[in-house]
Design an enzyme around this catalytic site. Structure first.
Site, PDB file in Angstrom:
ATOM      1  N   GLY A 271       5.778 -31.613  29.416  1.00 32.09           N
ATOM      2  CA  GLY A 271       4.572 -32.319  30.146  1.00 32.09           C
ATOM      3  C   GLY A 271       3.182 -31.925  29.253  1.00 32.09           C
ATOM      4  N   CYS A 272       2.220 -32.543  29.725  1.00 34.69           N
ATOM      5  CA  CYS A 272       0.837 -32.292  28.937  1.00 34.69           C
ATOM      6  C   CYS A 272       0.137 -31.044  29.213  1.00 34.69           C
ATOM      7  CB  CYS A 272      -0.214 -33.568  29.335  1.00 34.69           C
ATOM      8  SG  CYS A 272      -0.127 -33.538  31.146  1.00 34.69           S
ATOM      9  N   TYR A 273       0.213 -30.480  30.523  1.00 35.71           N
ATOM     10  CA  TYR A 273      -0.402 -29.100  30.802  1.00 35.71           C
ATOM     11  C   TYR A 273       0.596 -28.206  29.970  1.00 35.71           C
ATOM     12  CZ  TYR A 273      -3.485 -30.311  34.587  1.00 35.71           C
ATOM     13  OH  TYR A 273      -4.781 -30.913  35.114  1.00 35.71           O
TER      14      TYR A 273
END
Length: 345
Positions: free
Chosen positions: A148-150
């Site tokens: 994911g991005c985070y």
């Protein structure tokens, strides 16, 4: 390579289309979308007018597996796990942009995501596709769990110092901020313009679902289980992730010593840019690109180090990283189709 995308009309799916149209070795042959079946893709995303003539199809993974070499699933949690089976995996590679195969402990996944995993038998073999860390494991994989991005921004920013034992992993506090596209394209009241504009807010405090993913991967690097604090914030911009992390130093260090560690891990990486001293990462300088900008600051007064990172959540935080993984799966140069220069303004 023939490519199929399930979830092609979400933000990450559209970004996959944008990147793959510029990829010299990829041909998109299936644009899957439950919401827009039989609708022309360019009517959903007008930026694709005269670039994509295809009509949206369904999410029939079994039929899709007969037609393509790789399937991207840019879908909500649980969908990929409900569709995949052994017969499909014998025919095609899958790069899953959801969290279905990222966390190795199925009970942790079910606890944090609140759903029952539909195909836990494939979790162990799935490779966590954070390319700069797991590059050697990707080429032989049947399923790649695209981070994911985070998590991508947090892990890459912190990883070298945890790996080298320079910081106490259980002292890590991550303060993260995201643009609104990180919440997806679905209509939600908290994401309306009047709710988001001129506002910044924390959400998922102490409960955000990316927490166990970050803890697991940093724990592998540290060699011991890590428990950390992660707080995300929503900011009124379209794209971008900014992570500011804090940790207690295990020993006294100089700027040069820490910089040497980052350079040793990332000095030869195409998509990670360790910035010059005292230059803080900013989302504007990575927008539209697959780059991650990283830097740090030592605070001798508190015996802490502040680690900072910025990336575009739809590119390196989703679609760009997925294409990076596709390149690794098929033996292509990792940067193929991904050398877009960051956009400004």
């Amino acid at each position: 390579m023939k490519v199929g995308i399930i979830g092609a009309t979400g933000y990450a799916g559209n970004e996959l289309v944008r990147l793959l149209l510029q990829h010299k070795e990829a041909e998109i042959v299936w644009l899957g979308s439950r919401s827009y079946i039989d609708k022309k893709y360019a009517e959903v995303y007008q930026n694709m007018f005269r670039l994509v003539d295809a009509t949206c199809l369904d999410d029939n993974m079994e039929a899709l597996a007969e037609e393509v070499d790789v399937i991207f699933t840019a879908t909500p949690q649980g969908l990929c796990a409900s569709l995949v089976n052994e017969e499909i995996l014998q025919k095609v590679k899958i790069i899953d942009l959801s969290a279905d195969f990222r966390i190795k402990d199925v009970s942790v996944y079910e606890q944090w995501y609140g759903i029952t995993h539909q195909s836990p038998q494939f979790i162990e073999e799935a490779v966590y596709g954070l390319c700069e860390i797991n590059r050697d494991k990707v080429p032989g994989a049947r399923i790649v769990a695209n981070p994911g991005c985070y998590t991508t921004c947090s892990i890459l920013t912190i990883y070298p110092l945890v790996k080298e034992g320079l910081i106490d992993g259980n002292s890590i506090i991550i303060d993260a901020k995201s643009g609104t596209s990180g919440a997806g394209r679905g209509a939600k009241v908290p994401n309306l313009f009047c709710e988001v504009n001129e506002n910044i807010k924390a959400y998922g405090v102490a409960t955000h679902r990316h927490t166990p993913e970050i803890e697991e991967q940093l724990g592998y690097a540290a060699g011991y289980p890590i428990t950390l604090s992660f707080t995300p914030h929503l900011v009124p911009m379209n794209r971008g992730i900014l992570v500011t992390s804090y940790a207690t130093l295990q020993k006294e260090v100089t700027y040069e010593e820490v910089k040497a560690i980052y350079d040793r891990y990332y000095g030869n990486e195409t998509f990670i840019r360790v910035l010059e001293q005292n230059v803080c990462p900013e989302t504007r300088w990575v927008e539209g690109s697959n780059y991650v900008d990283i830097n740090f600051k030592i605070d001798p007064r508190t015996n802490r180090i502040i680690m900072m990172g910025a990336l575009d959540n739809l590119v390196k935080g989703a679609a760009g990283q997925a294409v990076q993984n596709m390149n690794l799966l098929f033996g292509l140069p990792e940067e193929t189709g991904l050398m877009q220069v960051p956009m400004f303004p």
